[in-house]
Write an enzyme that holds these catalytic residues in place. Structure first.
Site, PDB file in Angstrom:
ATOM      1  N   SER A  17       0.614  -8.936   1.046  1.00 59.59           N
ATOM      2  CA  SER A  17      -1.013  -8.962   1.333  1.00 59.59           C
ATOM      3  C   SER A  17      -1.484  -9.028   2.536  1.00 59.59           C
ATOM      4  O   SER A  17      -0.970  -9.643   3.461  1.00 59.59           O
ATOM      5  CB  SER A  17      -1.754 -10.400   0.505  1.00 59.59           C
ATOM      6  OG  SER A  17      -2.920 -10.617   0.790  1.00 59.59           O
ATOM      7  N   HIS A  26       0.942  -1.117   0.126  1.00 57.21           N
ATOM      8  CA  HIS A  26      -0.022   0.034   0.120  1.00 57.21           C
ATOM      9  C   HIS A  26       0.713   1.325   0.068  1.00 57.21           C
ATOM     10  O   HIS A  26       0.585   2.216  -0.477  1.00 57.21           O
ATOM     11  CB  HIS A  26      -0.757   0.141   1.150  1.00 57.21           C
ATOM     12  CG  HIS A  26      -2.138  -1.036   1.280  1.00 57.21           C
ATOM     13  ND1 HIS A  26      -1.661  -2.125   2.110  1.00 57.21           N
ATOM     14  CD2 HIS A  26      -3.070  -1.419   0.721  1.00 57.21           C
ATOM     15  CE1 HIS A  26      -2.805  -2.911   1.981  1.00 57.21           C
ATOM     16  NE2 HIS A  26      -3.662  -2.330   1.053  1.00 57.21           N
TER      17      HIS A  26
END
Ligand code: PAF
Length: 282
Positions: free
Chosen positions: A186, A36
Site C-alpha cells: 500500500s 499497481h
C-alpha cells in the site's frame, strides 16, 4: 507511452485507435508499487490498449486526512508505467476533472455499504471514489477496468455502481500483492517506521487466524470479531473494525453462509492499514 493531461487530447488518441481494439483502464492515485503493476499486467494481458490514470482525487479525502501529504512521485511512476508497457497515461490537473470546483461537482453515491466499515470512519470517502471513477469511465470509455482486491469494499461499491447505472464497463478485481511477511502493499505503508513495519503483518495474520477458526466450524461471528480486535490491540494497533461479511454483498452474513470475507482496518502510528481475506466454507 504517451502522457496526456487533457480530456480532449486523451479522447483524440482513443478515437484514432482501431475501432475494434479493447481498452483497459487502470485508475490510480500514483505512488505506484508492485500491487499497481499487477493491475497494469492484468490489463496488458487482457486488453489491446491499456490506459493508466494518475489523479490524487481530493473528493475522497476527509478534511483531516492526508490529501496534502499523500505521496506524489510522478517521475518514478511514469518510468514504471513506461517499463511495464502501458500505452497511455492520463494525469490530469484537478481543474480538468473538477472545472467548476469540488463543491459544485455532481456526486455519485452507492447506498448501503458506502457508509459502513471504512465508510463509517471516512464519511463521504466512497462517494468521492465513485464520483471520480464514473467520470474516468465516461472520459476513457474503457471496455474493462481493473481494481485491487485489497480495497475490497471499494471494489464491491464500484461493481455495484457500474451495475446500478448500467455502465458498459466490465469490472475486474486483481489479487492483493503482499510482502514476504504477508503485509499487503500500500502507498500508506511508507508512513510506518521500522518498529511499526515489523508489527504491521499482524493485521493479515489476525485475519488468517479468524479464517482458521471459521474453517474449523466456529460460528460465533461477533465473538470472532471481538477476539480479532483484542489481538490487534495487544499487538499495538488502534483497530477500527474487524468484520465478517458476505463476500458478494458485504451484508452481515447468515452465520452458516459459505462465501465470506473478513475485513479489517486499523491504525498503526500515522498509517491506517486495511486488509481482507476471502474464504469458502464447505
Ligand atoms: O484505489 C485508488 O487508488 C483510488 O481510490 C481510485 C480507484 C484510483 C479512485 O481515486
Amino acid at each position: 507511452m504517451e502522457t496526456v493531461q487533457g480530456i480532449g487530447e486523451l479522447r483524440e488518441i482513443l478515437d484514432a485507435s482501431d475501432p475494434g481494439c479493447s481498452v483497459g483502464l487502470v485508475p490510480t492515485m500514483g505512488n505506484l508499487h508492485a500491487g499497481h503493476l499487477s493491475l497494469m499486467a492484468a490489463s496488458l494481458d487482457r486488453c489491446d490498449l491499456t490506459v493508466a490514470t494518475i489523479f490524487v482525487n481530493p473528493l475522497q479525502f476527509g478534511p483531516h486526512e492526508d490529501l496534502e501529504g499523500y505521496p506524489r512521485t510522478f517521475a518514478e511512476d511514469h518510468a514504471q508505467l513506461e517499463d511495464a508497457g502501458v500505452d497511455l497515461l492520463f494525469a490530469p490537473h484537478e481543474t480538468e476533472i473538477y472545472p467548476e470546483g469540488r463543491s459544485a461537482q455532481t456526486a455519485v453515491s452507492v447506498p448501503g455499504i458506502s457508509t459502513e466499515l471504512c465508510g463509517a470512519s471516512r464519511p463521504g470517502h466512497f462517494d468521492g471514489v465513485t464520483t471520480v471513477v464514473l467520470k474516468l469511465f465516461n472520459i476513457a470509455r474503457p471496455n474493462v477496468a481493473f481494481f485491487g482486491r485489497k480495497d475490497y469494499q471499494q471494489l464491491t461499491i464500484i461493481a455495484n455502481m457500474t451495475r446500478h447505472l448500467n455502465v458498459p464497463v466490465e469490472i475486474v478485481g486483481v489479487d492483493t500483492v503482499r510482502a514476504d511477511d504477508g503485509l499487503a502493499l500500500s502507498s500508506r505503508n511508507r508512513y510506518l517506521d521500522d518498529a511499526q513495519r515489523a508489527v504491521a503483518p499482524r493485521l493479515y495474520a489476525t485475519l488468517q487466524d479468524t479464517a482458521d477458526a471459521l474453517r474449523t466450524g466456529e460460528n460465533d461471528l461477533p465473538g470472532l470479531e471481538r477476539t480479532a480486535l483484542g489481538c490487534l490491540q495487544a499487538a499495538g494497533f488502534e483497530p477500527d473494525y474487524v468484520s465478517i461479511r458476505d463476500a458478494l454483498t458485504l451484508a452481515k452474513p447468515d452465520p452458516h453462509a459459505r462465501s465470506l470475507v473478513i475485513l479489517g482496518a486499523a491504525r498503526l502510528g500515522r498509517a491506517r492499514l486495511i486488509d481482507n481475506l476471502c474464504l469458502e466454507r464447505t
